[in-house]
Scaffold this active site. Structure first.
Site, PDB file in Angstrom:
ATOM      1  N   GLU A   1       0.831  -1.213   0.000  1.00 23.76           N
ATOM      2  CA  GLU A   1       0.000   0.000   0.000  1.00 23.76           C
ATOM      3  C   GLU A   1       0.859   1.255   0.000  1.00 23.76           C
ATOM      4  OE1 GLU A   1      -3.111   0.021  -0.467  1.00 23.76           O
ATOM      5  OE2 GLU A   1      -3.910  -1.911   0.182  1.00 23.76           O
TER       6      GLU A   1
ATOM      7  N   ARG B   1       0.582   3.800  -3.127  1.00 24.67           N
ATOM      8  CA  ARG B   1      -0.048   5.105  -2.846  1.00 24.67           C
ATOM      9  C   ARG B   1       0.992   6.200  -2.645  1.00 24.67           C
ATOM     10  NH1 ARG B   1      -5.691   3.819   0.304  1.00 24.67           N
ATOM     11  NH2 ARG B   1      -5.665   1.595  -0.050  1.00 24.67           N
TER      12      ARG B   1
ATOM     13  N   ASP C   1      -4.841  -9.706  -8.260  1.00 30.34           N
ATOM     14  CA  ASP C   1      -5.062  -8.728  -9.341  1.00 30.34           C
ATOM     15  C   ASP C   1      -3.846  -7.989  -9.921  1.00 30.34           C
ATOM     16  OD1 ASP C   1      -4.870  -7.334  -6.938  1.00 30.34           O
ATOM     17  OD2 ASP C   1      -6.858  -6.438  -7.039  1.00 30.34           O
TER      18      ASP C   1
ATOM     19  N   GLU D   1     -12.466   0.355  -9.802  1.00 33.90           N
ATOM     20  CA  GLU D   1     -12.123  -0.599 -10.867  1.00 33.90           C
ATOM     21  C   GLU D   1     -13.063  -0.599 -12.068  1.00 33.90           C
ATOM     22  OE1 GLU D   1     -12.211  -1.346  -7.606  1.00 33.90           O
ATOM     23  OE2 GLU D   1     -10.067  -1.472  -7.206  1.00 33.90           O
TER      24      GLU D   1
END
Ligand code: DMJ
Length: 633
Positions: A258, A262, A391, A525
């Site tokens: 993360e 980010r 993903d 998404e």
């Protein structure tokens, strides 16, 4: 004078003072002193206890199974799957010595934290400044690693760039910009400096992916969207906060994945767009803090790392102490840019090592399981997903190729092989004719698709050009089918917003069944896929679907203190989850804005978006050797 109360600390009683003693001034002074001393002792014991608890006790929140709405997962990579079990502990000598090391590391961190506490504010500030200057100097050092030639920058973006031309589209784009302003202003007013915002309670918010830090995740994540939308005052405000406050020498255990997508992604994009050095310096400072996470027997990084001590570990819920495919497989883009910008081969080597290790492993049915043990180098449970936990691993294979100006053919081949296996085993058509991507669980296909999986429509379209055997048309078609299915998942709800997961089973098509799958947390998404499909086809239905989403978000998620997720998209009277996710500003609103802009704004020939929608320029690696690449061959 009253007798001091008995203090129930550790079951020990502090003796009461003799009442007479207080009447003698001399005694009084002595007693005050000893009182102070006792208080001091208690205080320091308490602080030690708190730190001890912080470091040694297991963090329950990370061991709990997903609790539907008390804290919906920000990213499914940090979501414990309901059936995940840890293996029973079996302590080998190697593990024991590892534990000793962890204990020693914790002791050291505790000691350092105590020392920090003793320092004055000024001393701490000076220390932070020294560290910052050191990184900045290292970057400039003549005899140190040298950055590669400046990236040939694609046309920069400004407020007039990307003007869609026709007034109707422009009006829609302005509306999305206004929503961004509302989200930002609310965060600015109520959550400034915190990681995220609680728009109902109107205060700061954070989740365990950021540890106990206050690193302004929303500021960093939103910067490039502000820039692209021409919100320059807001951008400057964010930049100022980063210059003055963003500090990574904090005792916080954060998610490597993360923080990479980010923070490092956000800072690098802000650097490339604005040219402001501070963002690059901060990105490199932070990357240095993530490197200890790779100190595992295999080089597969831990999921979490303590930014201060460098101690890493994995999520308690992950199968057999495993690291997660979508987490350690989603570092490549940012790490290659870091090597490019600093000349330091370490970043590139770390991610290439992961790739090499994966290439050597057997894959059940050609599929990549979601779990890999960083100690043994063996797969955990044989679960495969193109949604949560898997993903962006696939996404980054394709994007590694695109980002290298299509020279990284190894990445492209790995992507093609993986997608082929996914198509064979995971992609099916429902009775009603909807194409969906299921999840593979120990040899069985679960006919369920996550909101997260919907990004794959865009990925298939993006990967169409360059696909083997001239299957470009096929992949573009597959992207369109996934976009259609995901739109159906929105259209079949009351709020016209998509659920977290939906089924294709027992007569059900594209609808959520379980209560804890009915929420919408401002995820991007589906809109991401609309945007890619729009860029490749210019079919007006994608703008129409995007506009439906804008209206639904504005109607059901907008509150006076920002935007909130909702707990049930099938209820006409939904309740809020009271979180404005940072990815709403980084991704959802950015993709919407791009959908209603002209294609000149961030053309896909020049920019590749990381998985958090931070655009990074294509690196023309054809005639350049990245430092570290010599040793990788
Ligand atoms: C984002 O943080 C990223 O897109 C990530 O890859 C997956 N999930 C969230 C948004 O839903």
């Amino acid at each position: 004078m009253t007798t001091p109360a008995l203090l129930p600390l550790s079951g020990r009683r502090i003796p009461t003072l003799s009442p007479g003693a207080a009447s003698f001034p001399h005694h009084r002074a002595t007693l005050r002193l000893s009182e102070k001393f006792i208080l001091l002792l208690i205080l320091s014991a308490f602080i030690t206890l708190c730190f001890g608890a912080f470091f040694f006790l297991p963090d329950n929140s990370k061991h709990k199974l997903a609790v539907p709405f008390s804290s919906p997962p920000a990213s499914a990579h940090s979501r414990p799957p309901a059936a995940a079990h840890s293996s029973p502990p079996c302590v080998s000598e190697e593990e024991e010595s590892l534990r000793d090391k962890i204990r020693a590391d914790h002791e050291r961190a505790l000691q350092e934290a105590k020392e920090k506490l003793r320092k004055s504010k000024e001393e701490l500030k000076a220390e932070i400044q020294t560290e910052k200057t050191k990184v900045a100097e290292d970057l400039k050092k003549k005899d140190g690693p040298k950055p590669l030639p400046p990236v040939s920058m694609p046309k920069l973006v400004g407020v007039n760039n990307g003007d869609p031309g026709d007034p109707d589209t422009k009006e829609k784009r302005d509306k999305i910009r206004e929503m961004m302003k509302h989200a930002w202003d609310s965060y600015r007013q109520y959550g400034w400096g915190h990681n995220e915002l609680k728009p109902i309670a109107k205060k700061g918010h954070s989740t365990n992916i950021f540890g106990n830090s206050q690193m302004g995740a929303t500021i960093v994540d939103a910067l490039d969207t502000l820039y692209i939308m021409g919100l320059h005052d807001e951008f400057k405000d964010g930049q100022e906060w980063i210059e003055q406050n963003l500090d990574f020498s904090v005792n916080a255990e954060v998610s490597v994945f993360e923080v990479n997508i980010r923070f490092i992604g956000g800072l690098l994009a802000a650097y490339y767009l604005s040219g402001q050095e501070v963002f690059k310096v901060k990105a490199v400072q932070l990357a240095e803090k993530l490197l200890p996470a790779f100190n595992t027997p295999t080089g597969i990084p831990w999921a979490m790392v303590n930014l201060k001590s460098g101690v890493g570990r994995n999520w308690g819920w992950a199968s057999a102490g495993s690291s997660i495919l979508a987490e350690f497989g989603t570092l490549h883009m940012e790490f290659v840019h870091l090597t490019y910008q600093t000349g330091n081969p370490a970043y590139y080597q770390k991610v290439m090592h992961i790739r090499k290790l994966l290439a050597k492993m057997d894959r059940p049915n050609g599929l990549y399981p979601n779990y890999l043990n960083p100690r043994t180098g063996r797969w955990g449970q044989h679960h495969t997903s193109v949604g949560g936990l898997g993903d962006s691993f696939y996404e980054y294979l394709l994007k590694a190729w695109l980002m290298s100006d299509k020279t990284d053919s190894e990445a492209r081949k790995t992507y093609d092989d993986a997608i082929e296996a996914i198509e064979r085993h995971l992609i099916r058509k429902s009775n009603g004719g909807l194409t969906f991507i299921g999840e593979w669980k120990n040899g069985h296909l679960e006919r369920k698709m996550g909101h997260l999986t919907c990004f794959a429509g865009g990925m298939f379209a993006l990967g169409a050009d360059g696909s083997p055997d001239d299957k470009a048309g096929h992949y573009l078609q597959l992207g369109a089918e996934i976009a259609h299915t995901c739109h159906e998942s929105y259209d079949r709800t009351v709020l016209k917003l998509g659920p977290e997961a939906f089924k294709f089973d027992s007569g059900l098509e594209a609808v959520a069944v379980r209560q804890n799958e009915k929420y919408y947390i401002l995820r991007p998404e589906v809109i991401e896929t609309y945007w890619y499909m729009w860029r490749f086809t210019h079919d007006p239905k994608y703008r129409q679907w995007g506009w439906e989403a804008v209206q639904a978000i504005d109607k059901y998620c907008r509150v006076s203190g920002g935007f909130s997720g909702v707990k049930d998209v099938y209820s006409s009277n939904p309740t809020y989850d009271d979180v404005q996710q940072s990815f709403f500003l980084a991704e959802t609103l950015k993709y919407l804005y791009l959908l209603f802009s002209s294609d000149e704004l961030l053309p896909l020939e020049n920019w590749v978006f990381n998985t958090e929608a931070h655009p990074l320029p294509v690196l023309h690696l054809g005639n350049i050797t990245l430092p570290g690449s010599e040793t990788q061959r």
